[in-house]
Motif scaffolding. Structure first.
Motif, PDB file in Angstrom:
ATOM      1  N   PHE A   1      14.317 -20.150   8.702  1.00 36.31           N
ATOM      2  CA  PHE A   1      13.212 -20.863   8.064  1.00 36.31           C
ATOM      3  C   PHE A   1      12.032 -19.901   8.038  1.00 36.31           C
ATOM      4  N   VAL A   2      11.551 -19.599   6.830  1.00 35.35           N
ATOM      5  CA  VAL A   2      10.525 -18.572   6.680  1.00 35.35           C
ATOM      6  C   VAL A   2       9.421 -19.027   5.734  1.00 35.35           C
ATOM      7  N   SER A   3       8.327 -18.288   5.763  1.00 37.96           N
ATOM      8  CA  SER A   3       7.210 -18.518   4.843  1.00 37.96           C
ATOM      9  C   SER A   3       7.628 -18.123   3.425  1.00 37.96           C
ATOM     10  N   PRO A   4       6.896 -18.590   2.430  1.00 30.80           N
ATOM     11  CA  PRO A   4       7.204 -18.178   1.055  1.00 30.80           C
ATOM     12  C   PRO A   4       7.161 -16.662   0.865  1.00 30.80           C
ATOM     13  N   ILE A   5       6.205 -15.985   1.501  1.00 29.28           N
ATOM     14  CA  ILE A   5       6.125 -14.524   1.356  1.00 29.28           C
ATOM     15  C   ILE A   5       7.368 -13.859   1.938  1.00 29.28           C
ATOM     16  N   ALA A   6       7.803 -14.289   3.106  1.00 31.14           N
ATOM     17  CA  ALA A   6       9.015 -13.701   3.697  1.00 31.14           C
ATOM     18  C   ALA A   6      10.242 -14.009   2.840  1.00 31.14           C
ATOM     19  N   ALA A   7      10.308 -15.207   2.277  1.00 27.43           N
ATOM     20  CA  ALA A   7      11.437 -15.566   1.411  1.00 27.43           C
ATOM     21  C   ALA A   7      11.464 -14.687   0.163  1.00 27.43           C
ATOM     22  N   GLY A   8      10.306 -14.512  -0.472  1.00 26.81           N
ATOM     23  CA  GLY A   8      10.232 -13.667  -1.658  1.00 26.81           C
ATOM     24  C   GLY A   8      10.541 -12.219  -1.344  1.00 26.81           C
ATOM     25  N   LEU A   9      10.053 -11.754  -0.220  1.00 26.61           N
ATOM     26  CA  LEU A   9      10.326 -10.382   0.210  1.00 26.61           C
ATOM     27  C   LEU A   9      11.824 -10.184   0.424  1.00 26.61           C
ATOM     28  N   ALA A  10      12.453 -11.127   1.111  1.00 29.90           N
ATOM     29  CA  ALA A  10      13.897 -11.027   1.367  1.00 29.90           C
ATOM     30  C   ALA A  10      14.692 -11.069   0.061  1.00 29.90           C
ATOM     31  N   ALA A  11      14.356 -11.986  -0.831  1.00 32.27           N
ATOM     32  CA  ALA A  11      15.079 -12.090  -2.103  1.00 32.27           C
ATOM     33  C   ALA A  11      14.897 -10.838  -2.945  1.00 32.27           C
ATOM     34  N   THR A  12      13.676 -10.314  -2.995  1.00 34.18           N
ATOM     35  CA  THR A  12      13.428  -9.099  -3.766  1.00 34.18           C
ATOM     36  C   THR A  12      14.200  -7.925  -3.173  1.00 34.18           C
ATOM     37  N   MET A  13      14.166  -7.778  -1.860  1.00 29.20           N
ATOM     38  CA  MET A  13      14.886  -6.678  -1.217  1.00 29.20           C
ATOM     39  C   MET A  13      16.391  -6.797  -1.426  1.00 29.20           C
TER      40      MET A  13
ATOM     41  N   SER B   1       0.815  -1.225   0.000  1.00 25.87           N
ATOM     42  CA  SER B   1       0.000   0.000   0.000  1.00 25.87           C
ATOM     43  C   SER B   1       0.844   1.269   0.000  1.00 25.87           C
ATOM     44  N   ASN B   2       2.147   1.159   0.258  1.00 30.15           N
ATOM     45  CA  ASN B   2       3.021   2.335   0.210  1.00 30.15           C
ATOM     46  C   ASN B   2       3.765   2.445  -1.122  1.00 30.15           C
ATOM     47  N   GLY B   3       3.356   1.628  -2.120  1.00 29.25           N
ATOM     48  CA  GLY B   3       3.939   1.741  -3.456  1.00 29.25           C
ATOM     49  C   GLY B   3       5.037   0.740  -3.773  1.00 29.25           C
ATOM     50  N   GLY B   4       5.229  -0.260  -2.931  1.00 34.17           N
ATOM     51  CA  GLY B   4       6.256  -1.272  -3.173  1.00 34.17           C
ATOM     52  C   GLY B   4       5.760  -2.427  -4.028  1.00 34.17           C
ATOM     53  N   PHE B   5       6.694  -3.258  -4.436  1.00 25.78           N
ATOM     54  CA  PHE B   5       6.404  -4.425  -5.271  1.00 25.78           C
ATOM     55  C   PHE B   5       7.416  -5.508  -4.925  1.00 25.78           C
ATOM     56  N   PHE B   6       6.933  -6.759  -4.792  1.00 26.88           N
ATOM     57  CA  PHE B   6       7.855  -7.868  -4.602  1.00 26.88           C
ATOM     58  C   PHE B   6       7.288  -9.135  -5.201  1.00 26.88           C
ATOM     59  N   MET B   7       8.170 -10.110  -5.372  1.00 28.89           N
ATOM     60  CA  MET B   7       7.826 -11.375  -6.011  1.00 28.89           C
ATOM     61  C   MET B   7       8.002 -12.519  -5.025  1.00 28.89           C
ATOM     62  N   VAL B   8       7.145 -13.535  -5.153  1.00 23.84           N
ATOM     63  CA  VAL B   8       7.155 -14.669  -4.225  1.00 23.84           C
ATOM     64  C   VAL B   8       7.101 -15.966  -5.033  1.00 23.84           C
ATOM     65  N   PRO B   9       8.028 -16.899  -4.776  1.00 21.53           N
ATOM     66  CA  PRO B   9       7.959 -18.183  -5.489  1.00 21.53           C
ATOM     67  C   PRO B   9       6.691 -18.928  -5.086  1.00 21.53           C
ATOM     68  N   LYS B  10       6.032 -19.505  -6.061  1.00 23.09           N
ATOM     69  CA  LYS B  10       4.761 -20.190  -5.814  1.00 23.09           C
ATOM     70  C   LYS B  10       5.037 -21.591  -5.283  1.00 23.09           C
ATOM     71  N   VAL B  11       4.895 -21.735  -3.976  1.00 23.48           N
ATOM     72  CA  VAL B  11       4.986 -23.028  -3.288  1.00 23.48           C
ATOM     73  C   VAL B  11       3.854 -23.057  -2.271  1.00 23.48           C
ATOM     74  N   SER B  12       3.676 -24.156  -1.605  1.00 19.81           N
ATOM     75  CA  SER B  12       2.635 -24.273  -0.593  1.00 19.81           C
ATOM     76  C   SER B  12       2.806 -23.189   0.468  1.00 19.81           C
ATOM     77  N   ASP B  13       1.712 -22.523   0.829  1.00 16.53           N
ATOM     78  CA  ASP B  13       1.766 -21.466   1.840  1.00 16.53           C
ATOM     79  C   ASP B  13       2.270 -21.983   3.180  1.00 16.53           C
ATOM     80  N   SER B  14       2.080 -23.265   3.445  1.00 12.48           N
ATOM     81  CA  SER B  14       2.515 -23.829   4.724  1.00 12.48           C
ATOM     82  C   SER B  14       3.979 -24.263   4.701  1.00 12.48           C
TER      83      SER B  14
END
Length: 156
Positions: A104-116, A76-89
């Motif tokens: 050990f992180v969720s897919p969203i945290a992994a994608g956020l970290a890789a994008t950053m 919502s602050n104008g950012g963009f990131f990508m997340v590898p599509k794997v099981s959410d769990s």
């Protein structure tokens, strides 16, 4: 307990602080037209460089990464990131390139970290690009994320 207190209780303070009290939200880009427009919108002429750098960064951070479909998210602050599509769990094991710490992180945290991580690298290489601004927008979101300590540990 807020994320700063949670990080301070750990073995290492990762140097994050809450910058503003406004909650940043994320939205999945699920419309095909919006997906096609996302890379040009956020990265402009650097879109192919940014995309390949994010994929390459994930290969370096996640030993088991083998490519595949990625989901796109906006903040919502104008950012963009990508997340590898794997099981959410699924928990993804990321290894920090700097200090060899593992999280050990969720897919969203992994994608956020890789994008950053990729945006940070690209911001030094292409000073005229959108990378530094996008990095800081994602950092604002990452600070509020439930896995903020783990994300910051990977970026450290």
């Amino acid at each position: 307990m807020d994320n700063v207190q949670r990080c301070q209780r750990g073995a290492k303070m990762v140097g994050i602080e809450q910058c503003n009290d406004q909650k940043i939200t994320v939205d999945l880009v699920d419309n095909e037209k919006d997906r096609l427009d996302a890379m040009p919108k956020y990265f402009g002429k650097f879109m192919l460089i940014a995309e390949s750098q994010i994929y390459r960064t994930m290969e370096l951070l996640w030993e088991d990464y083998r490519g595949g479909y990625w989901a796109f998210y906006t903040t919502s602050n104008g950012g963009f990131f990508m997340v590898p599509k794997v099981s959410d769990s699924q928990k993804i094991e990321l290894v920090s390139l700097g200090f060899c710490s593992t999280v050990f992180v969720s897919p969203i945290a992994a994608g956020l970290a890789a994008t950053m991580f990729a945006l940070s690298q690209l911001s030094f290489r292409y000073e005229d690009g959108p990378f530094a601004d996008l990095f800081h927008k994602l950092r604002e979101y990452a600070i509020q994320h439930d896995e903020s300590c783990e994300i910051m540990r990977i970026l450290d």
